[in-house]
Design a protein around this motif. Structure first.
Motif, PDB file in Angstrom:
ATOM      1  N   SER A 117     -21.443 -23.190 -48.162  1.00  0.00           N
ATOM      2  CA  SER A 117     -20.619 -23.275 -49.366  1.00  0.00           C
ATOM      3  C   SER A 117     -19.845 -21.976 -49.569  1.00  0.00           C
ATOM      4  O   SER A 117     -20.141 -20.950 -48.951  1.00  0.00           O
ATOM      5  N   ARG A 118     -18.885 -22.026 -50.465  1.00  0.00           N
ATOM      6  CA  ARG A 118     -18.124 -20.812 -50.810  1.00  0.00           C
ATOM      7  C   ARG A 118     -19.051 -19.747 -51.355  1.00  0.00           C
ATOM      8  O   ARG A 118     -18.905 -18.568 -51.043  1.00  0.00           O
ATOM      9  N   MET A 119     -20.019 -20.155 -52.168  1.00  0.00           N
ATOM     10  CA  MET A 119     -20.949 -19.179 -52.734  1.00  0.00           C
ATOM     11  C   MET A 119     -21.839 -18.568 -51.658  1.00  0.00           C
ATOM     12  O   MET A 119     -22.130 -17.379 -51.702  1.00  0.00           O
ATOM     13  N   GLN A 120     -22.273 -19.370 -50.695  1.00  0.00           N
ATOM     14  CA  GLN A 120     -23.077 -18.818 -49.604  1.00  0.00           C
ATOM     15  C   GLN A 120     -22.260 -17.799 -48.816  1.00  0.00           C
ATOM     16  O   GLN A 120     -22.770 -16.741 -48.444  1.00  0.00           O
ATOM     17  N   LEU A 121     -20.991 -18.107 -48.572  1.00  0.00           N
ATOM     18  CA  LEU A 121     -20.125 -17.161 -47.867  1.00  0.00           C
ATOM     19  C   LEU A 121     -19.955 -15.882 -48.671  1.00  0.00           C
ATOM     20  O   LEU A 121     -20.006 -14.780 -48.125  1.00  0.00           O
ATOM     21  N   ARG A 122     -19.744 -16.013 -49.975  1.00  0.00           N
ATOM     22  CA  ARG A 122     -19.602 -14.820 -50.827  1.00  0.00           C
ATOM     23  C   ARG A 122     -20.865 -13.974 -50.821  1.00  0.00           C
ATOM     24  O   ARG A 122     -20.800 -12.747 -50.797  1.00  0.00           O
ATOM     25  N   ARG A 123     -22.026 -14.632 -50.848  1.00  0.00           N
ATOM     26  CA  ARG A 123     -23.284 -13.883 -50.812  1.00  0.00           C
ATOM     27  C   ARG A 123     -23.442 -13.137 -49.482  1.00  0.00           C
ATOM     28  O   ARG A 123     -23.934 -12.012 -49.453  1.00  0.00           O
ATOM     29  N   LEU A 124     -23.032 -13.771 -48.387  1.00  0.00           N
ATOM     30  CA  LEU A 124     -23.098 -13.112 -47.083  1.00  0.00           C
ATOM     31  C   LEU A 124     -22.164 -11.905 -47.035  1.00  0.00           C
ATOM     32  O   LEU A 124     -22.504 -10.873 -46.450  1.00  0.00           O
TER      33      LEU A 124
ATOM     34  N   GLU B 240     -21.251 -10.114 -49.720  1.00  0.00           N
ATOM     35  CA  GLU B 240     -21.854  -9.110 -50.600  1.00  0.00           C
ATOM     36  C   GLU B 240     -23.045  -8.426 -49.931  1.00  0.00           C
ATOM     37  O   GLU B 240     -23.296  -7.247 -50.166  1.00  0.00           O
ATOM     38  N   ALA B 241     -23.775  -9.167 -49.092  1.00  0.00           N
ATOM     39  CA  ALA B 241     -24.935  -8.592 -48.395  1.00  0.00           C
ATOM     40  C   ALA B 241     -24.515  -7.762 -47.187  1.00  0.00           C
ATOM     41  O   ALA B 241     -25.356  -7.147 -46.539  1.00  0.00           O
ATOM     42  N   GLY B 242     -23.234  -7.756 -46.869  1.00  0.00           N
ATOM     43  CA  GLY B 242     -22.751  -6.986 -45.733  1.00  0.00           C
ATOM     44  C   GLY B 242     -22.944  -7.674 -44.395  1.00  0.00           C
ATOM     45  O   GLY B 242     -22.761  -7.071 -43.344  1.00  0.00           O
ATOM     46  N   GLU B 243     -23.311  -8.965 -44.412  1.00  0.00           N
ATOM     47  CA  GLU B 243     -23.532  -9.699 -43.175  1.00  0.00           C
ATOM     48  C   GLU B 243     -22.251 -10.316 -42.633  1.00  0.00           C
ATOM     49  O   GLU B 243     -22.223 -10.794 -41.497  1.00  0.00           O
ATOM     50  N   LEU B 244     -21.208 -10.323 -43.441  1.00  0.00           N
ATOM     51  CA  LEU B 244     -19.948 -10.933 -43.051  1.00  0.00           C
ATOM     52  C   LEU B 244     -18.826  -9.986 -43.458  1.00  0.00           C
ATOM     53  O   LEU B 244     -18.716  -9.609 -44.620  1.00  0.00           O
ATOM     54  N   ALA B 245     -18.013  -9.580 -42.479  1.00  0.00           N
ATOM     55  CA  ALA B 245     -16.925  -8.634 -42.746  1.00  0.00           C
ATOM     56  C   ALA B 245     -15.788  -9.331 -43.474  1.00  0.00           C
ATOM     57  O   ALA B 245     -15.525 -10.513 -43.268  1.00  0.00           O
TER      58      ALA B 245
ATOM     59  N   SER C 179      -5.545 -11.058 -51.186  1.00  0.00           N
ATOM     60  CA  SER C 179      -6.626 -12.004 -50.936  1.00  0.00           C
ATOM     61  C   SER C 179      -7.594 -11.424 -49.909  1.00  0.00           C
ATOM     62  O   SER C 179      -7.230 -10.584 -49.092  1.00  0.00           O
ATOM     63  N   HIS C 180      -8.826 -11.872 -49.992  1.00  0.00           N
ATOM     64  CA  HIS C 180      -9.871 -11.416 -49.084  1.00  0.00           C
ATOM     65  C   HIS C 180     -10.103 -12.495 -48.041  1.00  0.00           C
ATOM     66  O   HIS C 180     -10.395 -13.635 -48.382  1.00  0.00           O
ATOM     67  N   HIS C 181      -9.982 -12.133 -46.766  1.00  0.00           N
ATOM     68  CA  HIS C 181     -10.167 -13.086 -45.672  1.00  0.00           C
ATOM     69  C   HIS C 181     -11.398 -12.732 -44.858  1.00  0.00           C
ATOM     70  O   HIS C 181     -11.717 -11.570 -44.675  1.00  0.00           O
ATOM     71  N   ILE C 182     -12.059 -13.772 -44.381  1.00  0.00           N
ATOM     72  CA  ILE C 182     -13.175 -13.601 -43.455  1.00  0.00           C
ATOM     73  C   ILE C 182     -12.817 -14.337 -42.168  1.00  0.00           C
ATOM     74  O   ILE C 182     -12.065 -15.306 -42.178  1.00  0.00           O
ATOM     75  N   ALA C 183     -13.355 -13.867 -41.060  1.00  0.00           N
ATOM     76  CA  ALA C 183     -13.063 -14.464 -39.755  1.00  0.00           C
ATOM     77  C   ALA C 183     -13.858 -15.748 -39.590  1.00  0.00           C
ATOM     78  O   ALA C 183     -15.065 -15.790 -39.864  1.00  0.00           O
ATOM     79  N   LEU C 184     -13.189 -16.806 -39.137  1.00  0.00           N
ATOM     80  CA  LEU C 184     -13.848 -18.094 -38.939  1.00  0.00           C
ATOM     81  C   LEU C 184     -14.948 -17.987 -37.888  1.00  0.00           C
ATOM     82  O   LEU C 184     -16.039 -18.535 -38.073  1.00  0.00           O
ATOM     83  N   ASP C 185     -14.703 -17.280 -36.787  1.00  0.00           N
ATOM     84  CA  ASP C 185     -15.712 -17.158 -35.729  1.00  0.00           C
ATOM     85  C   ASP C 185     -16.988 -16.486 -36.241  1.00  0.00           C
ATOM     86  O   ASP C 185     -18.091 -16.931 -35.927  1.00  0.00           O
ATOM     87  N   ASP C 186     -16.827 -15.423 -37.038  1.00  0.00           N
ATOM     88  CA  ASP C 186     -17.997 -14.736 -37.599  1.00  0.00           C
ATOM     89  C   ASP C 186     -18.758 -15.657 -38.548  1.00  0.00           C
ATOM     90  O   ASP C 186     -19.987 -15.728 -38.519  1.00  0.00           O
ATOM     91  N   ALA C 187     -18.022 -16.365 -39.393  1.00  0.00           N
ATOM     92  CA  ALA C 187     -18.654 -17.275 -40.346  1.00  0.00           C
ATOM     93  C   ALA C 187     -19.350 -18.423 -39.625  1.00  0.00           C
ATOM     94  O   ALA C 187     -20.449 -18.838 -40.011  1.00  0.00           O
ATOM     95  N   LEU C 188     -18.729 -18.925 -38.561  1.00  0.00           N
ATOM     96  CA  LEU C 188     -19.315 -20.030 -37.801  1.00  0.00           C
ATOM     97  C   LEU C 188     -20.615 -19.606 -37.127  1.00  0.00           C
ATOM     98  O   LEU C 188     -21.606 -20.345 -37.156  1.00  0.00           O
ATOM     99  N   SER C 189     -20.641 -18.419 -36.542  1.00  0.00           N
ATOM    100  CA  SER C 189     -21.884 -17.964 -35.898  1.00  0.00           C
ATOM    101  C   SER C 189     -22.988 -17.740 -36.933  1.00  0.00           C
ATOM    102  O   SER C 189     -24.148 -18.086 -36.684  1.00  0.00           O
ATOM    103  N   LEU C 190     -22.636 -17.194 -38.098  1.00  0.00           N
ATOM    104  CA  LEU C 190     -23.641 -17.025 -39.161  1.00  0.00           C
ATOM    105  C   LEU C 190     -24.105 -18.370 -39.694  1.00  0.00           C
ATOM    106  O   LEU C 190     -25.289 -18.560 -39.980  1.00  0.00           O
ATOM    107  N   ALA C 191     -23.184 -19.327 -39.834  1.00  0.00           N
ATOM    108  CA  ALA C 191     -23.549 -20.654 -40.342  1.00  0.00           C
ATOM    109  C   ALA C 191     -24.522 -21.335 -39.382  1.00  0.00           C
ATOM    110  O   ALA C 191     -25.486 -21.970 -39.815  1.00  0.00           O
TER     111      ALA C 191
END
Length: 119
Positions: free
Chosen positions: A69-76, A78-83, A91-103
Motif C-alpha cells: 500500500s501507499r502507507m507501507q511504502l511511506r513507512r519503508l 521513513e524507516a530508511g529502507e527505501l530511497a 514530488s518525492h519519487h521512489i524507484a520501482l525496482d527497489d520497491a519491487l524487491s522490498l515488496a
C-alpha cells in the motif's frame, strides 16, 4: 449519475485540505486505466515507470503481483529502507525496482498467524 453528483459538489470539495491529493489520485487512476485499456498508438502494453510517487508505485506493484500500500511504502521510506529522490516539481519519487524487491521480500517473510486465540 455519480459524475453529475460529484460535479455539483466540486466547489465544496475544492476547499477540502485533501482535494489536491484526491484529484491527483483520480488523474493517476484514469491514466492507468486508459493506458491499460487503450494503449497509445504503436504500443501493445504500458511499460512501468522507472520511478514514481507512492501512489503510482503502489499501483504498479499491485499489477506486478507484489502489492504494497501507499502507507507501507511511506513507512519503508521513513524507516530508511527505501530511497527517495526529490523531483524538480517537489514530488518525492521512489524507484520501482527497489520497491519491487522490498515488496517481494515483505511478501516472502512469514507472518505471525496464531492457530488459536491468545488469552
Amino acid at each position: 449519475m455519480l459524475a453529475a453528483r460529484l460535479r455539483g459538489s466540486l466547489a465544496l470539495m475544492e476547499q477540502a485540505p485533501w482535494a489536491e491529493e484526491a484529484a491527483l489520485e483520480v488523474v493517476d487512476k484514469a491514466w492507468l486505466v486508459s493506458e491499460t485499456v487503450a494503449p497509445s498508438a504503436g504500443e501493445e502494453t504500458v511499460a512501468p515507470p522507472a520511478s514514481g510517487t507512492t501512489r503510482v508505485i503502489a499501483s504498479w506493484l499491485r499489477l506486478l503481483g507484489a502489492p504494497l500500500s501507499r502507507m507501507q511504502l511511506r513507512r519503508l521510506v521513513e524507516a530508511g529502507e527505501l530511497a527517495v529522490s526529490v523531483q524538480p516539481d517537489g514530488s518525492h519519487h521512489i524507484a520501482l525496482d527497489d520497491a519491487l524487491s522490498l515488496a517481494r521480500k515483505v511478501r516472502d517473510q512469514p507472518s505471525f498467524n496464531p492457530t488459536h486465540p491468545m488469552i
